[in-house]
Structure formats: structure tokens, C-alpha cells
Design a protein around this motif. Structure first.
Motif, short mmCIF file in Angstrom:
data_model
loop_
_atom_site.label_atom_id
_atom_site.label_comp_id
_atom_site.label_asym_id
_atom_site.label_seq_id
_atom_site.Cartn_x
_atom_site.Cartn_y
_atom_site.Cartn_z
N SER A 85 4.31 20.81 6.66
CA SER A 85 5.05 20.69 5.40
C SER A 85 4.08 20.92 4.25
O SER A 85 2.86 20.81 4.42
CB SER A 85 5.70 19.30 5.29
OG SER A 85 4.71 18.29 5.34
N PHE A 86 4.64 21.23 3.10
CA PHE A 86 3.80 21.36 1.91
C PHE A 86 3.33 19.97 1.49
O PHE A 86 4.06 18.98 1.63
CB PHE A 86 4.57 22.03 0.78
CG PHE A 86 4.81 23.49 1.00
CD1 PHE A 86 3.76 24.41 0.87
CD2 PHE A 86 6.06 23.96 1.36
CE1 PHE A 86 3.98 25.76 1.08
CE2 PHE A 86 6.28 25.32 1.57
CZ PHE A 86 5.23 26.22 1.43
N PRO A 87 2.09 19.88 0.97
CA PRO A 87 1.58 18.57 0.54
C PRO A 87 2.45 17.96 -0.56
O PRO A 87 2.95 18.65 -1.44
CB PRO A 87 0.18 18.91 0.00
CG PRO A 87 -0.19 20.20 0.65
CD PRO A 87 1.10 20.96 0.82
N THR A 88 2.64 16.66 -0.45
CA THR A 88 3.37 15.90 -1.46
C THR A 88 2.54 14.67 -1.83
O THR A 88 1.52 14.37 -1.19
CB THR A 88 4.74 15.45 -0.93
OG1 THR A 88 4.54 14.55 0.19
CG2 THR A 88 5.57 16.64 -0.48
N THR A 89 3.01 13.95 -2.83
CA THR A 89 2.30 12.72 -3.22
C THR A 89 2.30 11.71 -2.09
O THR A 89 1.31 11.03 -1.83
CB THR A 89 2.97 12.10 -4.47
OG1 THR A 89 2.98 13.07 -5.52
CG2 THR A 89 2.22 10.87 -4.93
N GLU A 90 3.43 11.62 -1.39
CA GLU A 90 3.55 10.66 -0.28
C GLU A 90 2.79 11.14 0.96
O GLU A 90 2.29 10.32 1.73
CB GLU A 90 5.02 10.44 0.09
CG GLU A 90 5.86 9.79 -0.99
CD GLU A 90 6.23 10.75 -2.11
OE1 GLU A 90 6.08 11.99 -1.89
OE2 GLU A 90 6.62 10.29 -3.19
N ALA A 91 2.72 12.44 1.18
CA ALA A 91 2.04 13.00 2.36
C ALA A 91 1.14 14.15 1.91
O ALA A 91 1.47 15.32 2.08
CB ALA A 91 3.07 13.47 3.38
#
Length: 255
Positions: free
Chosen positions: A66-72
């Protein structure tokens, strides 16, 4: 001659290293002391994790990314189980993937007790296990993934289930690392085809799988040394011939 050899090796070695590191990420670790593996139901097999061991050193699979997110920030988690390790032995686990699927991987190993006692790790493991079991054939879920026969054993014995053994959990995080004009690819990242490889170190110094590469590097070094010596010798002969001809011509002019 010495400097010529070094210059040739200085060109070849970085090239070999660059080839070896292409589309590969890894983690290096020491196998922990043997610990008692829980055997009560549900046991570790029921988590549905693929296993790596000295008997089965390669797993070919597809990992969700997945694309990087704040949560991951590091992408999507996938979990594996390393078993039947030799306590104190140095190992590395490598993930290899195609250049057509740009992905950043992060590999981390965790002892059994640390994983179970850490709420964040246990939650990540539970989420992955639940999703994986849901995707498996329901007939396999009593013992999620049957143990496979060893590919290195002529007798095709099954990889033994550990009871008291050196084991680790392996978490692989996959973050998509691309930009595309295709809206579908930006909305949903396709699974990444990978090979996960468990590689022991010889004498805890050198990965066993790199022994053939090291052999070729030694051959290249020897050939480079012989070639450099021959080139230096030929150049020296040409220089000596030129000096000799110069002296002969000078003596003739003196007469």
C-alpha cells in the motif's frame, strides 16, 4: 603491476555488488536460544503463516502493499514464521522482487515472547492471520498450512514441527514506491510477487548462497592479476626495445 590489478578489481567489484543488490532487501540476525513453542490449541500452525527453515529456505508468494500513510508509513504488514533455526547461528532473510513493481520493503524479526507480549505486534499479527485464514481453503484451517516435504532431502521428509526450538517471527512491510497516470493503480496497489530466502552464514561470516559468487570473484581477481602482469611485462618490453633502438641510433649518429 600492483596498481593495475587494484584498478581492475576496483572497477569489477562495485559492478558485482551493484548487480547483487538490485531489487533485494534483507535483514541479518542471530538465531535466539531454543525456547518452548506452545503446543496447546490453537497452535502456531493455526495462524496460517508461511514458514521458512533450513529445510525449506525459499517461499515464493505475493505480498500485499500500500502507499505510505500517517497510520502505516511503511506500508502493509505480512508475517512469516522462521523455525528449526540453529541457536547462535547468523542468518539473513532476503526479499527479492521484480523491477516492474517498485516497492520499499522493511524486514524485521521478533522473538516469540516479544511478539505475543507486545500489543501492537500481536494486533498486526492477528489482523494478518485472520485475513490469510479467510483466504485459505476452509478444509485447511484446522491446521492452516500443511508442512511441506523438504526440497533438499532425498527422502522427502516433512519439515518437523518445533516443540523446543529456536524460532522467530518475521514481519515484512511493503510500501508502494511509484506514481502512475493509471487511476486504478493509484487507487489499489496490486500484490507484489516476491521470493523470500533464508540464508545461513558460513562460520557466521559469509552467506552460504554467495559462495559461488565469491568463487567467481576470486577467479576474476586471479585472471585480472595475470592479465595485469602480462600487460605490464609487454609494456616494459616495448619500453626497453625503444630505449635500445634509441641508443643504437644515437651511437650511429656519433660515428
Amino acid at each position: 603491476m600492483y596498481y593495475s590489478s587494484l584498478s581492475i578489481l576496483g572497477i569489477l567489484i562495485p559492478l558485482l555488488a551493484a548487480v547483487g543488490q538490485a531489487n533485494v532487501e534483507k535483514t541479518i540476525f542471530l538465531a535466539p536460544p531454543a525456547a518452548t513453542v506452545p503446543s496447546d490449541e490453537p497452535d502456531l500452525d493455526d495462524l496460517g503463516l508461511e514458514r521458512l527453515s533450513p529445510h525449506n529456505t525459499v517461499v515464493r508468494t505475493r505480498l500485499n502493499a500500500s502507499f505510505p500513510t500517517t497510520e502505516a508509513p511503511d506500508g502493509t504488514d505480512s508475517w512469516f514464521f522462521l523455525e528449526n533455526l540453529r541457536p547462535g547461528q547468523r542468518y539473513e532473510v532476503r526479499v527479492c522482487w521484480l523491477a516492474t513493481q517498485p516497492t520499499d520493503f522493511t524486514l524485521t524479526t521478533y522473538p516469540l515472547t516479544n511478539t505475543i507480549e507486545d500489543p501492537a505486534l500481536l494486533s498486526s499479527l492477528s489482523v494478518f492471520s485472520t485475513a490469510r485464514l479467510a483466504s485459505l481453503d476452509s478444509r485447511l484451517q484446522a491446521n492452516a498450512i500443511p508442512r511441506r516435504a523438504s526440497t533438499h532431502d532425498a527422502g522427502k521428509t516433512l519439515d518437523p514441527a518445533p516443540t523446543t526450538d529456536s524460532v522467530l517471527f518475521l514481519r515484512v512491510r511493503a510500501a508502494a514506491d511509484y506514481f502512475s497516470a493509471d487511476d486504478a493503480l493509484m487507487r489499489e496497489v496490486p500484490p507484489v510477487a516476491v521470493d523470500l530466502i533464508l540464508d545461513p552464514f558460513l562460520l557466521n561470516v559469509f552467506p552460504r548462497s554467495l559462495v559461488p559468487t565469491a568463487g567467481w570473484m576470486i577467479v576474476v581477481a586471479v585472471v585480472a592479476l595475470v592479465l595485469a602482469r602480462w600487460i605490464v611485462g609487454e609494456l616494459g618490453r616495448v619500453v626497453e626495445d625503444a630505449k635500445r633502438n634509441h641508443v643504437v641510433q644515437a651511437s650511429k649518429k656519433g660515428k
